[in-house]
Design a protein around this motif. Structure first.
Motif, PDB file in Angstrom:
ATOM      1  N   ALA A   1       2.576   6.707  -7.119  1.00 24.10           N
ATOM      2  CA  ALA A   1       1.542   7.589  -7.458  1.00 24.10           C
ATOM      3  C   ALA A   1       2.237   8.773  -7.318  1.00 24.10           C
ATOM      4  O   ALA A   1       1.803   9.650  -8.136  1.00 24.10           O
ATOM      5  CB  ALA A   1       0.369   7.464  -6.434  1.00 24.10           C
TER       6      ALA A   1
ATOM      7  N   GLN B   1       1.290   4.414  -2.910  1.00 20.92           N
ATOM      8  CA  GLN B   1       1.321   5.768  -2.683  1.00 20.92           C
ATOM      9  C   GLN B   1       2.622   6.384  -3.108  1.00 20.92           C
ATOM     10  O   GLN B   1       2.522   7.614  -3.604  1.00 20.92           O
ATOM     11  CB  GLN B   1       1.261   5.848  -1.194  1.00 20.92           C
ATOM     12  CG  GLN B   1      -0.189   5.564  -0.659  1.00 20.92           C
ATOM     13  CD  GLN B   1      -0.341   5.448   1.084  1.00 20.92           C
ATOM     14  OE1 GLN B   1       0.656   5.573   1.629  1.00 20.92           O
ATOM     15  NE2 GLN B   1      -1.477   5.605   1.351  1.00 20.92           N
TER      16      GLN B   1
ATOM     17  N   LYS C   1       0.874  -1.213   0.009  1.00 24.70           N
ATOM     18  CA  LYS C   1      -0.124  -0.062   0.040  1.00 24.70           C
ATOM     19  C   LYS C   1       0.969   1.245   0.130  1.00 24.70           C
ATOM     20  O   LYS C   1       0.664   2.202  -0.527  1.00 24.70           O
ATOM     21  CB  LYS C   1      -0.949   0.030   1.306  1.00 24.70           C
ATOM     22  CG  LYS C   1      -1.829   1.247   1.442  1.00 24.70           C
ATOM     23  CD  LYS C   1      -2.862   1.074   2.247  1.00 24.70           C
ATOM     24  CE  LYS C   1      -3.824   2.286   2.356  1.00 24.70           C
ATOM     25  NZ  LYS C   1      -4.897   2.288   3.444  1.00 24.70           N
ATOM     26  N   LYS C   2       1.870   1.215   0.803  1.00 27.13           N
ATOM     27  CA  LYS C   2       2.742   2.484   1.080  1.00 27.13           C
ATOM     28  C   LYS C   2       3.650   2.630  -0.460  1.00 27.13           C
ATOM     29  O   LYS C   2       3.700   3.744  -1.107  1.00 27.13           O
ATOM     30  CB  LYS C   2       3.855   2.059   1.904  1.00 27.13           C
ATOM     31  CG  LYS C   2       4.856   3.398   2.212  1.00 27.13           C
ATOM     32  CD  LYS C   2       4.195   4.471   2.637  1.00 27.13           C
ATOM     33  CE  LYS C   2       5.416   5.605   3.013  1.00 27.13           C
ATOM     34  NZ  LYS C   2       4.799   6.852   3.338  1.00 27.13           N
TER      35      LYS C   2
END
Length: 115
Positions: free
Chosen positions: A53, A50, A46-47
Protein backbone atom coordinates in the motif's frame (compact mmCIF):
# COMPACT_ATOMS: atom_id res chain seq x y z
CA UNK A 1 16.63 19.40 -15.21
CA UNK A 2 16.05 15.64 -14.89
CA UNK A 3 14.28 14.72 -11.67
CA UNK A 4 15.84 11.79 -9.83
CA UNK A 5 13.61 9.60 -7.74
CA UNK A 6 14.85 7.41 -4.95
CA UNK A 7 13.61 3.88 -5.45
CA UNK A 8 14.00 0.77 -3.38
CA UNK A 9 13.64 -2.76 -4.63
CA UNK A 10 11.98 -4.96 -2.02
CA UNK A 11 12.22 -8.69 -2.69
CA UNK A 12 9.91 -10.92 -0.66
CA UNK A 13 10.17 -14.63 0.11
CA UNK A 14 12.60 -17.19 1.45
CA UNK A 15 13.18 -19.17 -1.71
CA UNK A 16 16.27 -21.21 -2.50
CA UNK A 17 18.00 -18.26 -4.23
CA UNK A 18 17.88 -15.89 -1.24
CA UNK A 19 21.53 -16.46 -0.24
CA UNK A 20 22.63 -16.22 -3.88
CA UNK A 21 20.80 -12.90 -4.26
CA UNK A 22 22.33 -11.51 -1.06
CA UNK A 23 25.79 -12.50 -2.26
CA UNK A 24 25.15 -10.79 -5.61
CA UNK A 25 24.01 -7.62 -3.83
CA UNK A 26 27.06 -7.67 -1.54
CA UNK A 27 29.52 -8.32 -4.39
CA UNK A 28 28.19 -5.34 -6.34
CA UNK A 29 28.38 -2.72 -3.58
CA UNK A 30 30.41 -0.49 -5.90
CA UNK A 31 27.27 0.15 -7.97
CA UNK A 32 25.86 2.08 -5.02
CA UNK A 33 22.60 0.15 -4.94
CA UNK A 34 23.24 -1.91 -1.82
CA UNK A 35 21.10 0.36 0.36
CA UNK A 36 18.29 0.33 -2.22
CA UNK A 37 17.84 -3.45 -2.54
CA UNK A 38 16.27 -5.20 0.42
CA UNK A 39 15.61 -8.91 0.83
CA UNK A 40 12.54 -8.90 3.04
CA UNK A 41 12.18 -12.65 3.64
CA UNK A 42 8.80 -14.21 4.28
CA UNK A 43 6.16 -11.71 5.37
CA UNK A 44 2.64 -12.35 6.64
CA UNK A 45 -0.11 -11.48 4.13
CA UNK A 46 -1.52 -8.59 6.17
CA UNK A 47 1.94 -7.02 6.61
CA UNK A 48 2.70 -7.54 2.90
CA UNK A 49 -0.47 -5.67 1.91
CA UNK A 50 0.48 -2.80 4.25
CA UNK A 51 3.93 -2.59 2.66
CA UNK A 52 2.52 -2.72 -0.88
CA UNK A 53 0.00 0.00 0.00
CA UNK A 54 2.98 2.32 0.59
CA UNK A 55 4.68 1.41 -2.68
CA UNK A 56 4.43 3.18 -6.00
CA UNK A 57 3.93 -0.01 -8.05
CA UNK A 58 4.25 -3.79 -7.89
CA UNK A 59 6.27 -6.11 -10.15
CA UNK A 60 5.50 -9.83 -10.46
CA UNK A 61 8.09 -11.15 -12.96
CA UNK A 62 7.19 -14.87 -12.84
CA UNK A 63 7.89 -17.00 -15.88
CA UNK A 64 4.28 -18.18 -15.68
CA UNK A 65 1.74 -17.02 -13.15
CA UNK A 66 -1.62 -18.66 -13.59
CA UNK A 67 -4.28 -16.82 -11.59
CA UNK A 68 -2.01 -14.18 -10.01
CA UNK A 69 -4.10 -13.36 -6.96
CA UNK A 70 -1.42 -11.11 -5.47
CA UNK A 71 -1.46 -8.93 -8.61
CA UNK A 72 -5.24 -8.63 -8.33
CA UNK A 73 -4.94 -7.64 -4.67
CA UNK A 74 -2.44 -4.93 -5.68
CA UNK A 75 -4.92 -3.60 -8.23
CA UNK A 76 -7.46 -3.53 -5.40
CA UNK A 77 -5.03 -1.31 -3.46
CA UNK A 78 -4.93 1.05 -6.44
CA UNK A 79 -1.35 0.12 -7.40
CA UNK A 80 0.04 -0.14 -10.90
CA UNK A 81 1.13 -3.70 -11.64
CA UNK A 82 3.80 -5.05 -13.98
CA UNK A 83 3.10 -8.68 -14.76
CA UNK A 84 4.22 -11.30 -17.24
CA UNK A 85 2.04 -11.92 -20.27
CA UNK A 86 1.33 -15.56 -19.36
CA UNK A 87 -1.20 -14.98 -16.58
CA UNK A 88 -4.33 -16.89 -17.41
CA UNK A 89 -6.33 -13.74 -16.67
CA UNK A 90 -9.25 -12.62 -18.77
CA UNK A 91 -8.37 -10.23 -21.58
CA UNK A 92 -10.51 -7.49 -20.01
CA UNK A 93 -8.42 -7.59 -16.80
CA UNK A 94 -5.17 -7.57 -18.77
CA UNK A 95 -6.08 -4.13 -20.16
CA UNK A 96 -5.39 -2.73 -16.67
CA UNK A 97 -1.91 -4.24 -16.34
CA UNK A 98 1.49 -3.56 -17.85
CA UNK A 99 2.86 -6.82 -19.17
CA UNK A 100 6.44 -7.87 -19.82
CA UNK A 101 8.47 -10.69 -21.23
CA UNK A 102 9.97 -12.14 -18.00
CA UNK A 103 13.11 -13.18 -19.87
CA UNK A 104 13.80 -9.65 -21.13
CA UNK A 105 15.57 -7.42 -18.61
CA UNK A 106 15.16 -4.52 -21.05
CA UNK A 107 11.38 -4.97 -21.25
CA UNK A 108 11.11 -5.03 -17.45
CA UNK A 109 13.41 -2.00 -17.15
CA UNK A 110 11.42 -0.06 -19.77
CA UNK A 111 8.13 -0.68 -17.92
CA UNK A 112 9.61 0.32 -14.58
CA UNK A 113 10.98 3.52 -16.10
CA UNK A 114 7.56 4.19 -17.65
CA UNK A 115 5.90 4.02 -14.25
Amino acid sequence: MERKLKMDLLIFGDGPDKEKLQKLIDENRMLGLHDNIKLMGAVAQKKLMQIIAGCRFFVLPSITEISPNLALECIGLGKAVILTKETGLEEELMKHLLTVNPLSEKDIEDKIRYL
